[in-house]
Design a protein around this motif. Structure first.
Motif, short mmCIF file in Angstrom:
data_model
loop_
_atom_site.label_atom_id
_atom_site.label_comp_id
_atom_site.label_asym_id
_atom_site.label_seq_id
_atom_site.Cartn_x
_atom_site.Cartn_y
_atom_site.Cartn_z
N GLU A 222 0.84 -1.19 0.00
CA GLU A 222 0.00 0.00 0.00
C GLU A 222 0.88 1.25 0.00
O GLU A 222 1.97 1.26 0.59
CB GLU A 222 -0.92 0.04 1.22
N ALA A 223 0.40 2.30 -0.66
CA ALA A 223 1.13 3.57 -0.71
C ALA A 223 0.88 4.35 0.58
O ALA A 223 -0.13 4.17 1.27
CB ALA A 223 0.70 4.38 -1.92
N LEU A 224 1.81 5.25 0.88
CA LEU A 224 1.70 6.11 2.05
C LEU A 224 1.34 7.53 1.62
O LEU A 224 1.86 8.04 0.63
CB LEU A 224 3.03 6.15 2.81
N VAL A 225 0.45 8.16 2.36
CA VAL A 225 0.18 9.59 2.21
C VAL A 225 0.31 10.20 3.60
O VAL A 225 0.04 9.54 4.61
CB VAL A 225 -1.20 9.87 1.60
N TYR A 226 0.75 11.47 3.63
CA TYR A 226 1.03 12.11 4.91
C TYR A 226 0.05 13.24 5.20
O TYR A 226 -0.43 13.92 4.28
CB TYR A 226 2.45 12.66 4.92
N LYS A 227 -0.21 13.46 6.48
CA LYS A 227 -1.00 14.61 6.91
C LYS A 227 -0.32 15.23 8.12
O LYS A 227 0.52 14.62 8.78
CB LYS A 227 -2.43 14.21 7.25
N ASN A 228 -0.69 16.49 8.40
CA ASN A 228 -0.12 17.23 9.53
C ASN A 228 1.40 17.31 9.45
O ASN A 228 2.10 17.04 10.44
CB ASN A 228 -0.56 16.61 10.87
N SER A 229 1.90 17.69 8.26
CA SER A 229 3.35 17.82 8.10
C SER A 229 3.87 18.97 8.95
O SER A 229 3.18 19.98 9.12
CB SER A 229 3.68 18.09 6.62
N PRO A 230 5.08 18.85 9.50
CA PRO A 230 5.65 19.94 10.29
C PRO A 230 5.79 21.21 9.45
O PRO A 230 6.28 21.17 8.33
CB PRO A 230 7.03 19.39 10.68
N GLN A 231 5.34 22.33 10.00
CA GLN A 231 5.34 23.58 9.25
C GLN A 231 6.69 24.28 9.29
O GLN A 231 7.01 25.07 8.41
CB GLN A 231 4.26 24.52 9.81
N LYS A 232 7.50 24.02 10.29
CA LYS A 232 8.77 24.70 10.43
C LYS A 232 9.96 23.80 10.12
O LYS A 232 11.10 24.16 10.37
CB LYS A 232 8.91 25.25 11.86
N LYS A 233 9.68 22.64 9.57
CA LYS A 233 10.75 21.71 9.24
C LYS A 233 10.52 21.15 7.84
O LYS A 233 9.38 20.99 7.41
CB LYS A 233 10.80 20.54 10.23
N ALA A 234 11.61 20.88 7.15
CA ALA A 234 11.53 20.15 5.89
C ALA A 234 12.05 18.76 6.17
O ALA A 234 12.97 18.58 6.96
CB ALA A 234 12.36 20.84 4.82
N PHE A 235 11.48 17.77 5.54
CA PHE A 235 11.88 16.41 5.84
C PHE A 235 11.95 15.58 4.57
O PHE A 235 11.32 15.90 3.56
CB PHE A 235 10.91 15.77 6.83
N HIS A 236 12.72 14.52 4.66
CA HIS A 236 12.87 13.60 3.54
C HIS A 236 12.74 12.17 4.07
O HIS A 236 13.51 11.76 4.94
CB HIS A 236 14.23 13.78 2.88
N PRO A 237 11.75 11.40 3.60
CA PRO A 237 11.60 10.02 4.07
C PRO A 237 12.84 9.20 3.73
O PRO A 237 13.38 9.29 2.63
CB PRO A 237 10.37 9.52 3.32
N LEU A 238 13.27 8.37 4.65
CA LEU A 238 14.45 7.54 4.44
C LEU A 238 14.08 6.13 4.00
O LEU A 238 14.92 5.24 3.99
CB LEU A 238 15.28 7.47 5.74
#
Length: 315
Positions: free
Chosen positions: A43-59
């Motif tokens: 199954e694919a992943l979708v994200y919600k409530n991403s941090p507003q003051k941070k940028a991120f990259h899934p590992l």
């Protein structure tokens, strides 16, 4: 090879035996497929409530393996006709750490799924993220057009997009690769009038990017086109020795298409026709081809007559 001959009674008994055997096999398959059976799907992943003051990259990859407690029938149908239901992951925990434990959200995830499609295990259970400083960048919006115009109609001016720029937020290394943001394709057929529509921007495919706004107003001017012919003076270029050159004819007829709304405004000073004397000096041309080096936008050149001009160099 001997052939066994069966009596009518024996053939009837044999037919009954195979019929019963077939029914038993069908009943066994039906019972087996109806029994509870765990099976694994992607199954694919979708994200919600991403941090507003941070940028991120899934590992890790954007798909996971989930174990569903279903039946053999469900497993069979999932192989034949996949029914994708992306897993929504709440990223609120990233405000204080760099990982999310999916099993802690399993109850909320299952609440959105059918009772016979409940997830019992997730692999991997923990998602890790790499953080960088979150930056913003404004990039122009480009409208994707898939428009088929009615005969003699066409786009007659620049496409207007409001707002013309959108704000993209995300990691610096990712923003460096983004120079524009496209809209969804604007499709229409047999068009004979201007188009004004609100269109969504193409969605973000990465959880560490956000765009604002998510839609824009697009105005596409459309008009009927017709032909017009003007006499355009020919300008001689690359006369390095300032020779006394006479060209024949001194003007060429340029036939082009233009929109009806701009027909009266089309004049010869909007065009420039040139002939290159270097073609004679360097390549021995006996006539010089005429090139249109300037003409109004959204005009289509039909023909230039004559396409080549004669010249005389006076000593």
């Amino acid at each position: 090879m001997a052939i066994v001959k069966l009596s009518t009674t024996e053939r009837r008994r044999l037919s009954v035996f195979f019929t019963c055997l077939g029914l038993a096999i069908v009943a066994w398959i039906f019972t087996t497929l109806s029994s509870p059976l765990p099976f694994i799907i992607n199954e694919a992943l979708v994200y919600k409530n991403s941090p507003q003051k941070k940028a991120f990259h899934p590992l890790q990859a954007d798909t996971i393996k989930i174990t569903i407690q279903g039946t053999g029938w469900q497993m069979l149908f999932s192989k034949m006709k996949p029914d994708s239901k992306p897993i929504t992951v709440d990223l609120t925990p990233l405000e204080s750490r760099n990982y999310v434990v999916l099993s802690s959200q399993l109850k909320l995830i299952n609440a959105k799924r059918d009772a016979n499609q409940q997830i019992t295990a997730i692999d991997p259970d923990t998602l890790y993220f790499d953080f960088t400083n979150r930056l913003t960048k404004k990039v122009p919006v480009r409208a994707l057009l898939g428009i088929d115009y009615q005969k003699q109609f066409a786009i007659s001016g620049n496409v207007s997009i409001k707002p013309a720029y959108v704000t993209v937020s995300g990691p610096a290394d990712r923003l460096q690769k983004i120079d524009e943001w496209k809209t969804d394709s604007i499709k229409a057929s047999n068009v004979n009038e201007s188009i004004a529509t609100r269109i969504n921007l193409q969605p973000v495919t990465e959880g560490n990017l956000t765009i604002y706004p998510k839609s824009v107003q697009v105005n596409i001017p459309v008009d009927e086109f017709t032909e017009k012919t003007l006499d355009i003076p020919v300008k001689l270029i690359n006369n390095h020795n300032y020779d006394n050159v006479k060209v024949f004819p001194q003007k060429v007829k340029v036939t082009f298409t233009t929109s009806l709304s701009r027909y009266k405004d089309m004049s010869d000073d909007l065009f420039e026709a040139t002939a290159d004397l270097d073609l004679w000096r360097d390549h021995g041309y006996s006539t010089l081809p005429v090139q249109l080096t300037r003409f109004p936008p959204f005009c289509k050149i039909v023909k230039v007559s004559p396409a080549n001009i004669d010249f005389i160099i006076k000593k």
